[in-house]
Design an enzyme around this catalytic site. Sequence first.
Site, mmCIF file in Angstrom:
data_model
loop_
_atom_site.group_PDB
_atom_site.id
_atom_site.type_symbol
_atom_site.label_atom_id
_atom_site.label_comp_id
_atom_site.label_asym_id
_atom_site.label_seq_id
_atom_site.Cartn_x
_atom_site.Cartn_y
_atom_site.Cartn_z
ATOM 1 N N CYS A 196 -13.656 -31.019 1.730
ATOM 2 C CA CYS A 196 -14.552 -31.930 1.007
ATOM 3 C C CYS A 196 -15.533 -31.088 0.183
ATOM 4 O O CYS A 196 -15.868 -31.429 -0.957
ATOM 5 C CB CYS A 196 -15.358 -32.794 1.985
ATOM 6 S SG CYS A 196 -14.388 -33.646 3.238
ATOM 7 N N HIS B 32 -17.277 -31.160 -3.597
ATOM 8 C CA HIS B 32 -18.598 -31.796 -3.623
ATOM 9 C C HIS B 32 -19.767 -30.872 -3.266
ATOM 10 O O HIS B 32 -20.916 -31.298 -3.298
ATOM 11 C CB HIS B 32 -18.578 -33.038 -2.737
ATOM 12 C CG HIS B 32 -17.535 -34.032 -3.168
ATOM 13 N ND1 HIS B 32 -17.624 -34.725 -4.346
ATOM 14 C CD2 HIS B 32 -16.343 -34.398 -2.612
ATOM 15 C CE1 HIS B 32 -16.550 -35.504 -4.494
ATOM 16 N NE2 HIS B 32 -15.748 -35.303 -3.449
ATOM 17 N N CYS C 282 -9.302 -39.265 -0.646
ATOM 18 C CA CYS C 282 -9.590 -37.830 -0.833
ATOM 19 C C CYS C 282 -8.525 -37.003 -0.128
ATOM 20 O O CYS C 282 -8.036 -36.023 -0.679
ATOM 21 C CB CYS C 282 -10.963 -37.468 -0.267
ATOM 22 S SG CYS C 282 -12.308 -37.808 -1.404
#
Lengths: 106, 286
Positions: free
Chosen positions: B200, B204, B247
Site C-alpha cells: 500500500c 500512498h 488495490c
Amino acid sequence: MIRKPGMLKSLGVVALIAGTTAAFAASSEADFKAAYAAAEAANQEAGKLRNQWTTTTAALAAAKKAAAAGDFDQAVASSNAAEALAKASIFQATSEKEAWKAIEIR
Amino acid sequence: MRSTIQFASAVLALAALAFNAMPAAVATETPDPVADARAFKKYFTEKFPKVKLEDFVNGPYSMNEDMHRQWEEKEQFPPYDFSLEAGKEMFAKPFKNGKTYADCFANQGIGIRQNYPYFDEKEGKVVTLELALNRCREANGEAPLSYVKDEMAALTAYMAFTSRGKPFDIKIPNDPRALEAFQNGKRYFYTRRGQLNFSCASCHVQNPGERIRAEILAPALGILNAMPIYRSEWGGMGTISRRFTTCNSQIRGVPLEPQADEYRDLEYYLSYVSNGLPISGPGARP
C-alpha cells in the site's frame, strides 16, 4: 563440401533443441497431472501465507483448459508457469516478514 | 508464449524481491501508535508543505491547484448525491421486525462515523462500520449486504455525511490485542504483495502526487476520511472493502475476503494515524 569448424557443434545444438522439443511434445495426461498437482500444492502454500497471486490462478486455469482440450504440452507448460509463480509468491511472503520494516515511516 | 512470459515475470519478481529484501533495517519491535501517528503526519506535511493538514482528506485533489479547482467544481453537483439520498432512505426504513439501523448505534447512528473502526474488547477484534451495519442487519433478521456493492456504500455515505467535519477519533484501548491489531494493520500496509511487488505504501507513501497511468496517487494520510467514494473509474460508489480488494487485485494479488481480519486491522491502523483529520465522506475521486 567445405566443412566449417563450428558446423558440427551447431548441428549438435540443433539436434539437442529438436530432441528437447520432441520430449516436450510427448507430454501425457500423467505429466500434466503431476505438474498441475505440484503447482496447486505450491499455490495452496501461498494461500496459507495469505499471499496468492492472480497470475498463478490464471496459469492454473489455463493449464486445466489446455488439458481439457487435449493439449498436454500447453497444459504442462502452464502448470510449470503456475508453480514458478506460486513459489515466487511464497518467497515474497517469507521475505516480507521482515523486509516491510525497511520502508516504514519512523 | 503467455506461460513463458509469466514464467519470466516470476523470475523477475524473484530478482526484485531479492533486491528489495537487502536493506532490511530493523524497526523497534514495541508498537507505539502515538509515535507512529506523529511520524506519519510529519512525513506528509514535510513532503507537501503547501497542503494544509485538513486538506489531505481530499486525496489527489489536495495535490495541486488544478486538481483542487476540479474538486471544487465537482462538489457543486457531487456524483455521490444519488447514493447519499438512497442511503438516507435505507437508513430510515424499518426492518421487517420494525426496528431500524438507528437502534443498533450510539446516538441513533448520527454523527458517529469518526469513531469507526473501534476495537471491541469483548470480541478481541476490530469492528468496522461496514461490519457493524451488517451485524445490525443480521441481529434484526435481515440478510447481510455485499461489502463491495452500492447498498453498503449508500449506507456508509449517509453515515459519513452526518459526521462531516468531525475529526477521526480512533481509540486504542489498554489491551494488548488492540495494540497487536494496530501493529498487524501497519505490517499489512507496508508489506509488498502481488506479482507487481507493491505494498500500500509503495503508492500512498512513496509516490503520492505522482501519476500511475492516468491516476494521481492519493497520500495515505487522510485516505479513509473521504470514504465511501464515487470513482469515475468505477462509474459508481465504492466502500472501503471495495477499495482494499481492488488495490490487491490491481497489483495482481488475490484479494482476501472483504472484512478479513487483515483488512479490519489495516483500516484500524490507517484511521488511527489520521486521527484529528476531519471526516469528509462521501467523496469523489477521478
